[in-house]
Design an enzyme around this catalytic site. Structure first.
Site, PDB file in Angstrom:
ATOM      1  CB  CYS A 171      -3.635   3.167  -1.597  1.00  0.00           C
ATOM      2  SG  CYS A 171      -4.864   4.407  -1.301  1.00  0.00           S
ATOM      3  CE  LYS A 214      -7.766  -0.212   6.167  1.00  0.00           C
ATOM      4  NZ  LYS A 214      -8.252   0.082   4.827  1.00  0.00           N
ATOM      5  CG  HIS A 239      -1.910   0.964   1.411  1.00  0.00           C
ATOM      6  ND1 HIS A 239      -1.667   2.266   1.778  1.00  0.00           N
ATOM      7  CD2 HIS A 239      -3.248   0.863   1.241  1.00  0.00           C
ATOM      8  CE1 HIS A 239      -2.821   2.915   1.837  1.00  0.00           C
ATOM      9  NE2 HIS A 239      -3.794   2.091   1.509  1.00  0.00           N
ATOM     10  CG  ASP A 266       0.262  -2.464   6.137  1.00  0.00           C
ATOM     11  OD1 ASP A 266      -0.734  -2.666   6.852  1.00  0.00           O
ATOM     12  OD2 ASP A 266       0.221  -1.825   5.069  1.00  0.00           O
ATOM     13  CD  GLN A 313      -7.144  -4.603   4.086  1.00  0.00           C
ATOM     14  OE1 GLN A 313      -8.087  -5.331   4.365  1.00  0.00           O
ATOM     15  NE2 GLN A 313      -7.309  -3.327   3.778  1.00  0.00           N
TER      16      GLN A 313
HETATM   17  N1  PMP Z   1      -2.023  -0.779   4.556  1.00  0.00           N
HETATM   18  C1  PMP Z   1      -2.982  -1.521   4.012  1.00  0.00           C
HETATM   19  C2  PMP Z   1      -2.660  -2.901   3.533  1.00  0.00           C
HETATM   20  C3  PMP Z   1      -4.267  -1.016   3.907  1.00  0.00           C
HETATM   21  O1  PMP Z   1      -5.247  -1.756   3.361  1.00  0.00           O
HETATM   22  C4  PMP Z   1      -4.545   0.290   4.384  1.00  0.00           C
HETATM   23  C5  PMP Z   1      -5.934   0.890   4.247  1.00  0.00           C
HETATM   24  N2  PMP Z   1      -6.491   0.768   2.981  1.00  0.00           N
HETATM   25  C6  PMP Z   1      -3.506   1.009   4.949  1.00  0.00           C
HETATM   26  C7  PMP Z   1      -2.258   0.448   5.026  1.00  0.00           C
HETATM   27  C8  PMP Z   1      -3.710   2.385   5.477  1.00  0.00           C
HETATM   28  O2  PMP Z   1      -4.576   2.353   6.555  1.00  0.00           O
HETATM   29  P1  PMP Z   1      -5.177   3.706   7.165  1.00  0.00           P
HETATM   30  O3  PMP Z   1      -5.730   4.471   5.995  1.00  0.00           O
HETATM   31  O4  PMP Z   1      -6.235   3.244   8.105  1.00  0.00           O
HETATM   32  O5  PMP Z   1      -4.069   4.418   7.831  1.00  0.00           O
END
Ligand code: PMP
Length: 407
Positions: free
Chosen positions: A365, A227, A124, A201, A204
């Site tokens: 993203c 999440k 991401h 990270d 997910q």
């Molecule tokens: N890493 C991953 C794998 C994600 O799916 C996300 C959210 N889409 C993020 C980081 C970022 O999370 P947040 O926007 O809650 O900071």
């Protein structure tokens, strides 16, 4: 332990029971954010209607009560990911801020020219851009583990990237764009053998199963409250105490100090050293309510249900030659990322929305992996345990109807 009763579970989530565009909502955008059970909504409301106060100021009863619940929430998170100590749980705004904290306070402080940072091609943006900045600022090199056409890490390439120069490996546990579950334990062991620290990270992964940071052995773990069925604006950074202890603060101001004078300032102990300013008290309490909600269940049962939704989806998709599945990893979480031949993801997303089906479209993203696959993005349906097989059916019915406009 509460048994898995899908109707009772769905009854806990008020938002699911509404119509969108005149059709019953089918919410399949859970990788973007999950819906909140009534227990979480009630916890937020109860906090604001009964004990709202600033924490750690100790001057009066409400402040004591708020502080106690806020710190109890930290203990809930500690147990949720099995950290050794609640001092290793830092409140942040979410995964993004957690990674930025490590990039700033560990990366900038300890990396030097010639050091290597390793990430993967399926990250991401929040696990790419902070490291690009750190690399620019420190002279370290950013190296990327390639990803196969099947959306799996090329482990031989990872082995080849590892060297005495590798100082930090930052990897997504589960890919939001592809659903791939990465072999993080092997990655951690190899990285540690090379002398590097590892950040995962977990944005997910935490929604789907019980993560155990001690069992994994990672040095840092980041995830987001929203999440895991909790509120937005609250997240967590887990870090091993010995690493957090030697890191400098990320932000500065109130709360994170021990003593301030114009001769110099000393910093508070862990975890407060990393928590400048008034924290998201309600968010932390709401996240604890989400964890308590999840703890009622055997989480393996919830994961099995999600997996059965994914399996049913993949079987239906495999029978349709117009669907191109993006992300064919053998080990895959409940993410169905795909393209409908000859159509743009946004057009399909709009048509699905008109039928009450909420999916996400775009690059999720994760532009570099979209570039690698030479696609503009995907349509992504992502599952939570409150989704049903009937919703999978409704999704495919909506897809068929959309095709009559698109193909
Ligand atoms: N890493 C991953 C794998 C994600 O799916 C996300 C959210 N889409 C993020 C980081 C970022 O999370 P947040 O926007 O809650 O900071």
């Amino acid at each position: 332990m509460r048994s898995f009763d899908i109707d009772a579970i769905r009854a806990d989530f008020p938002i699911l029971h509404q119509e969108v565009k005149g059709k019953p909502l089918v919410y399949l955008d859970n990788a973007a954010t999950t819906q909140k059970p009534q227990a979480v909504i009630d916890a937020l409301s109860r906090y604001y209607s009964t004990i709202n106060s600033n924490v750690h100021r100790g001057a009066h009863t409400l402040s004591d009560l708020a502080t106690r619940e806020f710190e109890e929430a930290r203990h809930s998170v500690q147990r949720f990911i099995n950290a050794r100590s609640s001092n290793e749980i830092i409140w942040t705004r979410g995964t993004t801020e957690s990674i930025n904290l490590v990039a700033h306070s560990y990366g900038r402080a300890f990396l030097k020219p010639g050091d290597d940072i390793i990430i993967s091609a399926m990250e991401h943006h929040s696990n790419i851009v902070p490291w690009q900045l750190v690399a620019q600022q420190t002279g370290a090199n950013l190296k990327v583990i390639p990803v196969t056409d099947n959306a799996e890490l090329e482990m031989a390439a990872f082995d080849a990237l590892l060297s005495d120069n590798t100082k930090l490996v930052s990897l997504v546990h589960v890919s939001n764009a592809l659903g791939t579950i990465n072999p993080v334990k092997t990655v951690i062991e190899k990285a540690h053998r090379a002398g590097a620290v590892v950040l995962l990270d977990g944005a997910q992964a935490t929604p789907h199963w019980s993560v155990d940071v001690q069992e994994l052995g990672c040095d840092f773990y980041a995830f987001s409250g929203h999440k895991v069925y909790g509120p937005t604006g609250i997240g967590v950074l887990y870090g091993k105490a010995e690493l957090l202890d030697k890191m400098q603060p990320y932000q500065s101001g109130g709360e994170m100090i021990e003593k301030v004078s114009f001769d110099g300032t000393t910093f508070n102990a862990l975890p407060y050293k990393f928590e400048a300013g008034t924290p998201n008290i309600a968010g932390a309490i709401g996240l604890a309510a989400a964890i308590e909600y999840l703890n009622q269940f055997d989480r393996q049962q919830l994961a099995n249900h999600e997996h059965s939704l994914l399996t049913a989806t993949l079987e239906r998709a495999a029978a349709d030659p117009t669907i191109k599945l993006i992300g064919r990893a053998a080990d895959k979480a409940g993410v169905f990322s795909f393209l409908l031949e000859g159509t743009h993801p946004h057009d399909l997303g709009t048509l699905l929305d008109q039928q009450g089906v909420a999916v996400r479209t775009g690059h999720h993203c994760a532009m570099p992996i979209m570039d690698q696959y030479a696609i503009p993005g995907t349509v992504r349906a992502s599952f939570a345990f409150y989704n049903t097989l009937e919703e999978v059916d409704r999704f495919f019915t909506a897809l068929e109807k959309s095709k009559t406009f698109l193909l």
